[in-house]
Scaffold this motif. Structure first.
Motif, short mmCIF file in Angstrom:
data_model
loop_
_atom_site.label_atom_id
_atom_site.label_comp_id
_atom_site.label_asym_id
_atom_site.label_seq_id
_atom_site.Cartn_x
_atom_site.Cartn_y
_atom_site.Cartn_z
N TRP A 81 38.42 35.25 21.77
CA TRP A 81 38.79 34.23 22.23
C TRP A 81 39.88 34.09 23.34
CZ3 TRP A 81 38.08 35.83 17.14
CH2 TRP A 81 37.18 35.20 16.46
N ILE A 82 39.72 33.46 24.17
CA ILE A 82 40.51 33.58 25.43
C ILE A 82 41.27 31.93 25.63
CG2 ILE A 82 41.13 33.77 27.76
CD1 ILE A 82 40.51 36.35 26.24
N ASN A 83 42.73 31.97 25.72
CA ASN A 83 43.30 30.87 25.84
C ASN A 83 43.36 30.38 27.35
OD1 ASN A 83 44.93 28.52 25.57
ND2 ASN A 83 46.54 29.70 24.43
N LYS A 84 42.29 30.05 27.91
CA LYS A 84 41.88 30.03 29.52
C LYS A 84 43.28 29.04 30.11
CE LYS A 84 38.49 27.83 31.25
NZ LYS A 84 37.16 27.52 31.59
N ASN A 85 43.27 27.88 29.48
CA ASN A 85 44.23 27.02 30.37
C ASN A 85 45.76 27.69 30.39
OD1 ASN A 85 42.20 25.18 30.73
ND2 ASN A 85 42.63 24.11 28.75
N TYR A 86 45.89 28.65 28.98
CA TYR A 86 47.32 28.88 29.08
C TYR A 86 47.66 29.97 30.17
CZ TYR A 86 51.65 30.98 26.92
OH TYR A 86 52.86 31.42 26.74
N ILE A 87 46.31 30.85 30.22
CA ILE A 87 46.67 31.89 31.17
C ILE A 87 46.17 31.52 32.68
CG2 ILE A 87 46.26 33.61 29.39
CD1 ILE A 87 43.52 34.16 30.59
N ALA A 88 45.83 30.61 32.66
CA ALA A 88 45.23 30.12 34.19
C ALA A 88 46.18 30.19 35.32
CB ALA A 88 44.84 28.63 34.25
N GLY A 89 47.52 30.00 35.17
CA GLY A 89 48.58 30.27 36.25
C GLY A 89 48.99 31.75 36.30
N ASN A 90 48.40 32.74 35.66
CA ASN A 90 48.73 34.15 35.56
C ASN A 90 48.05 34.67 36.69
OD1 ASN A 90 50.27 33.83 33.33
ND2 ASN A 90 48.86 34.82 31.95
N SER A 91 48.28 35.91 37.37
CA SER A 91 47.38 36.30 38.47
C SER A 91 46.22 36.93 37.87
CB SER A 91 48.53 37.78 38.97
OG SER A 91 48.63 38.84 38.03
N PHE A 92 45.11 36.89 38.88
CA PHE A 92 43.89 37.50 38.58
C PHE A 92 44.01 38.97 37.79
CE2 PHE A 92 40.33 40.29 39.21
CZ PHE A 92 39.31 39.51 39.16
N ALA A 93 45.03 39.73 38.13
CA ALA A 93 44.97 41.09 37.48
C ALA A 93 45.70 41.01 36.04
CB ALA A 93 46.05 42.03 38.18
N GLN A 94 46.50 39.96 35.92
CA GLN A 94 47.06 39.51 34.52
C GLN A 94 45.95 38.74 33.45
OE1 GLN A 94 49.69 40.55 32.80
NE2 GLN A 94 50.54 41.61 34.49
N ARG A 95 45.00 37.84 34.18
CA ARG A 95 44.04 37.34 33.50
C ARG A 95 42.86 38.36 33.19
NH1 ARG A 95 44.49 33.58 37.84
NH2 ARG A 95 42.65 34.20 38.68
N SER A 96 42.75 39.32 33.94
CA SER A 96 41.74 40.40 33.46
C SER A 96 42.18 41.25 32.42
CB SER A 96 41.30 41.23 34.92
OG SER A 96 40.36 42.09 34.57
N ARG A 97 43.47 41.41 32.49
CA ARG A 97 44.31 42.25 31.47
C ARG A 97 44.07 41.60 30.16
NH1 ARG A 97 48.14 42.40 27.73
NH2 ARG A 97 49.43 44.55 27.91
N THR A 98 44.23 40.25 29.97
CA THR A 98 44.19 39.74 28.65
C THR A 98 42.90 39.98 28.23
OG1 THR A 98 45.66 37.90 29.06
CG2 THR A 98 44.02 37.55 27.53
N ILE A 99 41.84 39.59 29.07
CA ILE A 99 40.40 40.10 28.55
C ILE A 99 40.10 41.57 28.03
CG2 ILE A 99 37.93 39.93 29.08
CD1 ILE A 99 39.04 37.55 31.19
#
Length: 249
Positions: free
Chosen positions: A167-185
């Motif tokens: 489960w990814i909290n997409k809206n919550y991490i939307a403002g993070n950098s690309f690298a940080q969004r990929s990091r979460t995944i």
């Protein structure tokens, strides 16, 4: 995150006996509450304190981002005492082709997902290999409103299979950098193949044991918890070594 009310002491004593008994899939389907009790007892047996287990209608959550579905197959084997992981491993054959299906709610992050897959697939001497698929899958990645402070959640393996959902909290991490969004995944994918938080001790989480030769803290670990939007964006040398120990070629 508010903790839900825990099971009563009497109930916990009763399920501690039931957890040792193997139940067929049909029995679990017919008695879902009984299976939930076994899952709860299994979590306690893994070493997670009762006051850290959050009780949701269809799942238990520990350490904010690790999910135990109440209908999961409770592993019959005991935990191997030598890794930063909890629960059973993905079958060694299945680990070579973990099929990840992207729900329609996550298609806007395909690039981030592919970048995370590439990290796992490039670990030397490790049999873990993820494949993105549109058909039959082992793991489904979906968008979910997990509330503020929780970027994502993963599921530990059971029955030799990778944890079935991310489960990814997409809206919550939307403002993070690309690298940080990929990091979460990438981080949640680590839970789905059984990795624990490397910084479990500093976070006051339930005890874990180090991988032989890969022990100790690691500030560079992508598997450190509590670092949504600010953590390491690539798997560290120790992350890779630990993965290779768990899933050697």
């Amino acid at each position: 995150m508010k903790k839900n009310l825990l099971f009563s002491l009497t109930f916990c004593i009763a399920i501690s006996f039931a957890a040792c008994k193997k139940t067929s899939t049909a029995d679990e389907a017919a008695q879902p509450e009984d299976n939930a009790s076994k899952v709860y007892a299994y979590i306690l047996d893994l070493g997670f304190p009762a006051d850290q287990i959050v009780n949701k209608p269809d799942k238990f959550i520990v350490e904010e981002d690790i999910v135990f579905p109440k209908n999961m197959v409770v592993p019959a084997e005991k935990v191997r005492p030598e890794q930063y992981y909890t629960g059973s491993l993905v079958n060694q054959t299945k680990a070579t082709n973990i099929r990840l299906r992207v729900d329609a709610s996550m298609t806007s992050m395909l690039a981030e997902i592919d970048a995370a897959i590439a990290q796992w697939n490039s670990i030397p001497n490790c049999r873990i290999h993820w494949t993105r698929t549109t058909g039959t899958y082992d793991v489904l990645i979906v968008n979910s409103n997990l509330g503020n402070g929780v970027c994502g959640q993963g599921t530990f393996p059971s029955g030799g299979n990778a944890g079935g959902t991310i489960w990814i909290n997409k809206n919550y991490i939307a403002g993070n950098s690309f690298a940080q969004r990929s990091r979460t995944i990438c981080h949640e994918m680590g839970h789905n193949v059984s990795l624990r938080h490397t910084n479990w001790a500093a976070r006051g989480e339930s005890s874990a044991t180090a991988v032989p030769g890969v022990g100790g803290t690691d500030a560079s670990s992508l598997m450190n918890g509590g670092q949504c939007g600010s953590g390491a964006t690539v798997l560290s040398a120790k992350d890779k070594q630990a993965s290779a120990v768990l899933y050697p070629l």
